[in-house]
Design a protein around this motif. Structure first.
Motif, PDB file in Angstrom:
ATOM      1  N   ALA A 190       0.841  -1.198   0.000  1.00 33.65           N
ATOM      2  CA  ALA A 190       0.000   0.000   0.000  1.00 33.65           C
ATOM      3  C   ALA A 190       0.874   1.245   0.000  1.00 33.65           C
ATOM      4  N   GLU A 191       0.347   2.318  -0.632  1.00 34.27           N
ATOM      5  CA  GLU A 191       1.117   3.568  -0.726  1.00 34.27           C
ATOM      6  C   GLU A 191       1.412   4.101   0.671  1.00 34.27           C
ATOM      7  N   ALA A 192       2.669   4.498   0.898  1.00 39.06           N
ATOM      8  CA  ALA A 192       3.058   4.977   2.233  1.00 39.06           C
ATOM      9  C   ALA A 192       2.466   6.360   2.495  1.00 39.06           C
ATOM     10  N   PRO A 239       7.071  -1.510 -16.107  1.00 39.66           N
ATOM     11  CA  PRO A 239       8.178  -0.544 -16.272  1.00 39.66           C
ATOM     12  C   PRO A 239       9.260  -0.625 -15.199  1.00 39.66           C
ATOM     13  N   ILE A 240       9.022  -1.330 -14.079  1.00 36.58           N
ATOM     14  CA  ILE A 240      10.105  -1.474 -13.089  1.00 36.58           C
ATOM     15  C   ILE A 240      11.271  -2.281 -13.663  1.00 36.58           C
ATOM     16  N   HIS A 241      11.037  -2.929 -14.826  1.00 33.74           N
ATOM     17  CA  HIS A 241      12.099  -3.709 -15.461  1.00 33.74           C
ATOM     18  C   HIS A 241      12.806  -2.943 -16.577  1.00 33.74           C
ATOM     19  N   ALA A 257      10.888   2.627 -11.282  1.00 35.40           N
ATOM     20  CA  ALA A 257      11.398   1.702 -10.260  1.00 35.40           C
ATOM     21  C   ALA A 257      11.665   2.449  -8.948  1.00 35.40           C
ATOM     22  N   THR A 258      12.332   3.602  -9.026  1.00 32.58           N
ATOM     23  CA  THR A 258      12.645   4.330  -7.789  1.00 32.58           C
ATOM     24  C   THR A 258      11.392   4.938  -7.181  1.00 32.58           C
ATOM     25  N   ASN A 259      10.410   5.297  -8.028  1.00 28.43           N
ATOM     26  CA  ASN A 259       9.140   5.837  -7.505  1.00 28.43           C
ATOM     27  C   ASN A 259       8.398   4.824  -6.645  1.00 28.43           C
TER      28      ASN A 259
END
Lengths: 148, 135
Positions: free
Chosen positions: A146-148, B33-35, B41-43
């Motif tokens: 879940a979004e922090a 897109p994390i790949h 990925a950093t978001n």
């Protein structure tokens, strides 16, 4: 949006079967760097006793991708796919996958949970031939934080 | 390869680059897109672009097929993705080393194998197990 736990037990099945092509197996083998001749050359595969080009062990993820997308895209399930990571994967094989196979997928949401800000979805997909032969069973566990 | 209880199967080291991930995304149709995007990925809290878990599992499959000598010998394969394989945006990529030990051989000839996958000095898979059919 919260994970809808009432979806546990829900079944999903794509309308169309997946036709396994020689070129797709070769493309997948190339992508994982596997060089075995049996992944690309029908004659080499037959020499090993196979009916046609054989697929690498994790190739069934390509076959289950459409039903995995159906599950991920189900709006009422409430899985935030942008935050999903792949937690577990398991394959049990009845037999290998070969070029020329026409396979159907029957998926069930085996286990859903939502606790401590962690949504978790485990689904099982049965990969079957038109005649009902069990080719492989594939389990996937996805987790969304879940979004922090 | 002698698949007997206690046997250590020879480790295999694979190099994973960003180009490999792009190619795997296309072949597997997993375009998360994390790949491929450091921004995405950093978001979502990752250190950077990570390999598809299924790419790492495919490398396990390659090692198993090599040890067994037959793609159809793999009867079961399961893993937990416990730590991401972070793939740098350079020409060298990152190494993933797959090793395994034969835990037991059943009367049926099924060979139970415990698999270890290490990248960047850390284990990246948990409870990685396979069953191979002895040919």
């Amino acid at each position: 949006m919260a994970l809808n736990l009432a979806f546990e037990g829900r079944r999903f099945a794509p309308a169309l079967p997946y036709r396994v092509g020689r070129e797709k197996i070769r493309e997948f083998a190339d992508a994982i760097g596997a060089t075995e001749a049996a992944y690309r050359d029908p004659a080499a595969a037959r020499e090993l006793g196979y009916p046609d080009v054989i697929a690498p062990p994790t190739f069934p993820v390509v076959i289950t991708m459409p039903v995995a997308r159906m599950i991920a895209d189900e709006p009422e399930l409430g899985l935030d796919y942008s935050r999903v990571v792949h937690a577990e994967q398991r394959f049990a094989y009845g037999r290998a996958v070969f070029a020329g196979d026409e396979l159907t997928c029957e998926a069930v949401l085996e286990k859903l949970s939502s606790r401590a800000g962690l949504d978790s979805v485990t689904f099982r997909v049965e990969i079957l031939t038109a005649a009902g032969e069990a080719v492989a069973t594939v389990w996937t566990k996805l987790v969304a934080r879940a979004e922090a | 390869m002698e698949l007997v209880a206690g046997a250590e199967l020879p480790a295999r080291t694979f190099v994973v680059t960003r180009a490999d991930l792009v190619r795997y995304a296309g072949a597997s149709l997993d375009f998360n897109p994390i790949h491929w995007s450091d921004r995405v990925a950093t978001n979502v809290g990752l250190p950077g672009v990570i390999a598809h878990g299924m790419y790492t599992m495919a490398l396990v499959g390659r090692a198993l097929v090599g040890w067994a000598g037959d793609p159809a010998a793999v009867r079961e394969l399961s893993v937990r993705f416990t730590r991401p394989v972070v793939v740098p945006d350079d020409d060298n990529g990152v190494e993933v080393t797959i090793s395994a030990v034969v835990r037991a051989v059943a009367d049926t000839g099924d060979v139970q194998v415990d698999v270890t996958a290490v990248s960047g000095g850390e284990k990246v898979l948990g409870q990685a197990k396979a069953v191979l059919r002895r040919g």
